[in-house]
Design a protein around this motif. Sequence first.
Motif, PDB file in Angstrom:
ATOM      1  N   ILE A  77       0.809  -1.220   0.000  1.00  0.00           N
ATOM      2  CA  ILE A  77       0.000   0.000   0.000  1.00  0.00           C
ATOM      3  C   ILE A  77       0.844   1.272   0.000  1.00  0.00           C
ATOM      4  N   ASN A  78       1.990   1.281   0.633  1.00  0.00           N
ATOM      5  CA  ASN A  78       2.786   2.508   0.691  1.00  0.00           C
ATOM      6  C   ASN A  78       3.260   2.956  -0.684  1.00  0.00           C
ATOM      7  N   THR A  79       3.580   2.011  -1.556  1.00  0.00           N
ATOM      8  CA  THR A  79       3.954   2.363  -2.930  1.00  0.00           C
ATOM      9  C   THR A  79       2.771   3.003  -3.642  1.00  0.00           C
ATOM     10  N   PHE A  80       1.603   2.440  -3.447  1.00  0.00           N
ATOM     11  CA  PHE A  80       0.392   2.983  -4.061  1.00  0.00           C
ATOM     12  C   PHE A  80       0.114   4.394  -3.557  1.00  0.00           C
ATOM     13  N   VAL A  81       0.276   4.612  -2.269  1.00  0.00           N
ATOM     14  CA  VAL A  81       0.076   5.948  -1.683  1.00  0.00           C
ATOM     15  C   VAL A  81       1.067   6.934  -2.287  1.00  0.00           C
ATOM     16  N   GLN A  82       2.308   6.524  -2.468  1.00  0.00           N
ATOM     17  CA  GLN A  82       3.307   7.406  -3.062  1.00  0.00           C
ATOM     18  C   GLN A  82       2.907   7.810  -4.481  1.00  0.00           C
ATOM     19  N   TYR A  83       2.347   6.874  -5.235  1.00  0.00           N
ATOM     20  CA  TYR A  83       1.867   7.192  -6.585  1.00  0.00           C
ATOM     21  C   TYR A  83       0.772   8.251  -6.545  1.00  0.00           C
ATOM     22  N   THR A  84      -0.173   8.115  -5.608  1.00  0.00           N
ATOM     23  CA  THR A  84      -1.264   9.086  -5.544  1.00  0.00           C
ATOM     24  C   THR A  84      -0.764  10.458  -5.103  1.00  0.00           C
ATOM     25  N   LYS A  85       0.196  10.493  -4.187  1.00  0.00           N
ATOM     26  CA  LYS A  85       0.763  11.776  -3.754  1.00  0.00           C
ATOM     27  C   LYS A  85       1.527  12.446  -4.886  1.00  0.00           C
ATOM     28  N   THR A  86       2.257  11.658  -5.670  1.00  0.00           N
ATOM     29  CA  THR A  86       3.000  12.192  -6.811  1.00  0.00           C
ATOM     30  C   THR A  86       2.026  12.763  -7.845  1.00  0.00           C
ATOM     31  N   LEU A  87       0.954  12.029  -8.120  1.00  0.00           N
ATOM     32  CA  LEU A  87      -0.047  12.513  -9.069  1.00  0.00           C
ATOM     33  C   LEU A  87      -0.665  13.815  -8.578  1.00  0.00           C
ATOM     34  N   LYS A  88      -0.953  13.898  -7.287  1.00  0.00           N
ATOM     35  CA  LYS A  88      -1.534  15.122  -6.718  1.00  0.00           C
ATOM     36  C   LYS A  88      -0.597  16.308  -6.913  1.00  0.00           C
ATOM     37  N   GLU A  89       0.687  16.106  -6.671  1.00  0.00           N
ATOM     38  CA  GLU A  89       1.662  17.183  -6.838  1.00  0.00           C
ATOM     39  C   GLU A  89       1.821  17.584  -8.308  1.00  0.00           C
ATOM     40  N   LEU A  90       1.806  16.609  -9.195  1.00  0.00           N
ATOM     41  CA  LEU A  90       1.911  16.916 -10.624  1.00  0.00           C
ATOM     42  C   LEU A  90       0.730  17.747 -11.086  1.00  0.00           C
ATOM     43  N   LEU A  91      -0.460  17.391 -10.647  1.00  0.00           N
ATOM     44  CA  LEU A  91      -1.646  18.148 -11.041  1.00  0.00           C
ATOM     45  C   LEU A  91      -1.665  19.532 -10.402  1.00  0.00           C
ATOM     46  N   ARG A  92      -1.148  19.647  -9.207  1.00  0.00           N
ATOM     47  CA  ARG A  92      -1.089  20.945  -8.526  1.00  0.00           C
ATOM     48  C   ARG A  92      -0.140  21.901  -9.258  1.00  0.00           C
ATOM     49  N   SER A  93       0.962  21.370  -9.779  1.00  0.00           N
ATOM     50  CA  SER A  93       1.959  22.218 -10.436  1.00  0.00           C
ATOM     51  C   SER A  93       1.609  22.514 -11.895  1.00  0.00           C
ATOM     52  N   ALA A  94       0.604  21.832 -12.427  1.00  0.00           N
ATOM     53  CA  ALA A  94       0.233  22.041 -13.847  1.00  0.00           C
ATOM     54  C   ALA A  94      -0.571  23.296 -14.045  1.00  0.00           C
TER      55      ALA A  94
END
Length: 94
Positions: A77-94
């Motif tokens: 699950i921690n890998t999956f959580v890291q993916y969602t956090k990365t996606l959130k940051e990418l969308l925030r910076s777009a």
Amino acid sequence: MVQEIADLTDLLAKLAQSTVYDTFSINLKSLIEEGQAKGYQTQGWYEASWHLADLDDGLQISKSGQDVAFRVNKKRINTFVQYTKTLKELLRSA
């Protein structure tokens, strides 16, 4: 929707890490109650939960009566959580 997914998976990971078992199960109603108690904004978690279906072996989702049930693999699950956090940051910076 990405914020809801990130918060939901973050709480699932925290709850899974607090158990001694390799897997952890919880229904969405209980997860929302736990999230509200911990200060998460839980509006939209029901809709967000279905976006998580079949994305990763670390998180399995099924319909349980009128509710959604999660089965979390503690080791993945921690890998999956890291993916969602990365996606959130990418969308925030777009």
